[in-house]
Design an enzyme around this catalytic site. Structure first.
Site, PDB file in Angstrom:
ATOM      1  CG  HIS A 213      -0.381   0.027   2.529  1.00 51.71           C
ATOM      2  ND1 HIS A 213      -0.185  -1.105   3.288  1.00 51.71           N
ATOM      3  CD2 HIS A 213       0.074   1.048   3.280  1.00 51.71           C
ATOM      4  CE1 HIS A 213       0.348  -0.782   4.446  1.00 51.71           C
ATOM      5  NE2 HIS A 213       0.520   0.527   4.474  1.00 51.71           N
ATOM      6  CG  ASP A 243       0.016  -4.322   2.131  1.00 47.73           C
ATOM      7  OD1 ASP A 243       0.581  -3.617   1.277  1.00 47.73           O
ATOM      8  OD2 ASP A 243      -0.420  -3.863   3.210  1.00 47.73           O
ATOM      9  N   GLY A 330       2.775   4.900  10.530  1.00 45.57           N
ATOM     10  CA  GLY A 330       4.182   5.101  10.251  1.00 45.57           C
ATOM     11  C   GLY A 330       4.978   3.811  10.283  1.00 45.57           C
ATOM     12  CB  SER A 332       2.857   0.879   6.563  1.00 42.30           C
ATOM     13  OG  SER A 332       1.527   0.757   6.957  1.00 42.30           O
ATOM     14  CB  SER A 348      -0.249  -5.406   6.193  1.00 43.42           C
ATOM     15  OG  SER A 348      -1.345  -5.021   5.389  1.00 43.42           O
TER      16      SER A 348
END
Length: 485
Positions: A213, A243, A330, A332, A348
């Site tokens: 993402h 992801d 923050g 991810s 994720s």
């Protein structure tokens, strides 16, 4: 752009309030602790348990109904639906604890398919829990009224022994931010994510993995909030079957050691990609919240995120790892790994935070590597020959004001970190003298939901701002400040 010799480590630059303890003797082998009696359960490390589980899954066929790691006894527990004594003996001889259960893997998959068809509701998730031999269904705080009734009715329709349902206090969202912070400039402001693991792309060039993402939110990534791009997204998957993103460094000479920066000058050398096993203790590093630990609680999870681009849409991601490790905006893309150097996952999203807890989901690294054709291992020149300032020159600034004049890269240059010594204890990849030219670090892949956050390997020329000044707002709110994922 000039050629760079940056020592880029993955993980979080700011390890604030890290609760996880990576003990110096973590790499001690337990292989010698086998049972006295032949066929009795043997103790083993989590990574060995994961390997054995994969072998038994192939050997036992349809009778295999999942497995999990009993961390207290350091044993692998295998579920069997067959009463075949030969299969039971086979599993026991391999060193596993055998447990006979009711639901087969195919039955659990069929139940998950029903949930997908009838209950794909924003704010819901489901994953197989081999400890209960059921599907664990979770609904976040947004699932109320008719949506809750629909979900509950669907779960009940699966049968009393097939699935359980629980409520989560938070709301499922992607966590753009984490690991070593990376940034990208997009319309409306900056986005930030975390670098997961450095890898070598199929063409031999240095690259890194981060959340998908993040990769669909922005293409070019920098190691500082307003810096020039140093890496470009090559592949990105989100939503759908995963992801994950593969991001290539623009400079083919970039040194990208296979390690996670855990704070306080410590690193964990990443040796191999490993499959997650329920019950295994894992560690997550992110640029926002630093180092935290917890356990794997479910596999093959499906998560239905509320779409941030379509108010009526759902971003469904499948094949994730479910854990009780906390994370925040923050984080991810940040690293999920084992104490002995196994790369497990990429952050994720999830619910909750590092104050109240919650569920967090991770993209399996093994799947991401297979899909992108990348391999783990040092990309570019080896980490051990990096020149520059040693760990002793690290800035004492905290995460909120981190602006070290040198590069905030490598295992030895994390400022303000409070994490305990890593599993590799000393300096597995030359972290003591890692520095770089001041501009090297990995880029991260921002979330496709518009709230991508940076990864945590920000180095830079003194302008690599710390996590404390990153906005936690998503791209969808039109904020002109940094958007953390």
């Amino acid at each position: 752009m000039p050629k760079r010799k940056a020592a880029i480590a993955v993980g979080g630059v700011a390890a604030l309030g890290a609760a996880a303890l990576l003990l110096p003797n973590a790499n001690a082998s337990q292989d010698g602790a086998s049972a006295d009696a032949a066929g009795a359960p043997r103790t083993m490390k989590a990574t060995d348990a994961s390997d054995l589980a994969a072998q038994l899954q192939k050997a036992l066929g349809d009778a295999f109904a999942g497995s999990y790691y009993d961390s207290g006894k350091q044993q692998l527990v295998v579920n069997l639906v067959s009463g075949d004594d030969n299969l039971i003996v086979q599993a026991k001889k391999a060193g596993a604890v055998v447990r006979q259960v009711e639901n087969s893997t195919s039955e659990l998959k069929a139940a998950a398919k029903t949930l997908k068809t009838k209950a794909t509701i924003p704010g819901t998730s489901w994953a197989v829990d081999p400890r209960t031999n059921k599907i664990q269904v979770t609904a976040d705080s947004t699932v109320t009224g008719a949506k809750w009734n629909r979900l509950e009715s669907t779960v009940q329709g699966l049968g009393s022994n097939m699935a359980t349902i629980k409520k989560s206090a938070g709301a499922f969202k992607t966590f753009v931010s984490g690991g070593d912070a990376i940034f990208s400039q997009v319309q409306g402001g900056n986005v930030r994510c975390s670098l997961g693991f450095n890898v070598k792309a199929s063409d031999g060039s240095p690259a890194f993995l981060t959340a998908g993402h993040c990769g669909v939110a922005a293409k070019d990534w920098s190691d500082s909030q307003n810096g020039q791009p140093i890496a470009t997204v090559d592949q990105a998957t989100f939503p759908g079957q995963g992801d994950f993103s593969l991001v290539k460094y623009n400079d083919a000479n970039t040194q990208a050691p296979s390690e996670v920066n855990t704070g306080n000058g410590q690193t964990v050398q990443i040796k191999q990609a490993v499959d997650a096993t329920v019950g295994t203790t894992v560690f997550r590093m992110g640029s926002t919240t630093g180092l935290h630990d917890g356990q794997v609680t479910g596999l093959d999870a499906t998560v239905n995120f509320q779409s941030e681009t379509d108010p009526n849409g759902v971003d469904t991601v499948t094949g994730l790892i479910q854990t009780n490790v906390c994370a925040e905006a923050g984080d991810s893309g940040g690293s999920l790994f084992t104490q002995d150097g196994g790369a497990v996952g990429l952050t994720s999203g999830g619910s909750g935070d590092c104050t109240n807890g919650g569920e967090t989901f991770f993209q399996p690294v093994t799947t991401a590597l297979q899909a992108t054709g990348a391999t783990l291992g040092d990309a570019g020149a080896g980490a051990g020959d990096q020149a520059g300032a040693g760990a002793g020159d690290q800035s004492g600034a905290g995460a909120g004001d981190q602006q070290a004049g040198g590069d905030a890269v490598g295992g030895g240059d994390q400022s303000g970190a409070t994490a305990d010594p890593s599993a590799t204890a000393t300096d597995p990849s030359g972290t003591g003298d890692q520095s770089g030219t001041g501009d090297a670090t990995g880029t991260g892949d921002q979330s496709g939901t518009g709230d991508a956050t940076g990864t945590g390997d920000q180095s830079g020329t003194g302008d690599a701002t710390g996590t404390g000044d990153q906005s936690g707002t998503g791209a969808g709110d039109g904020s002109s400040v940094t958007q953390s994922h």
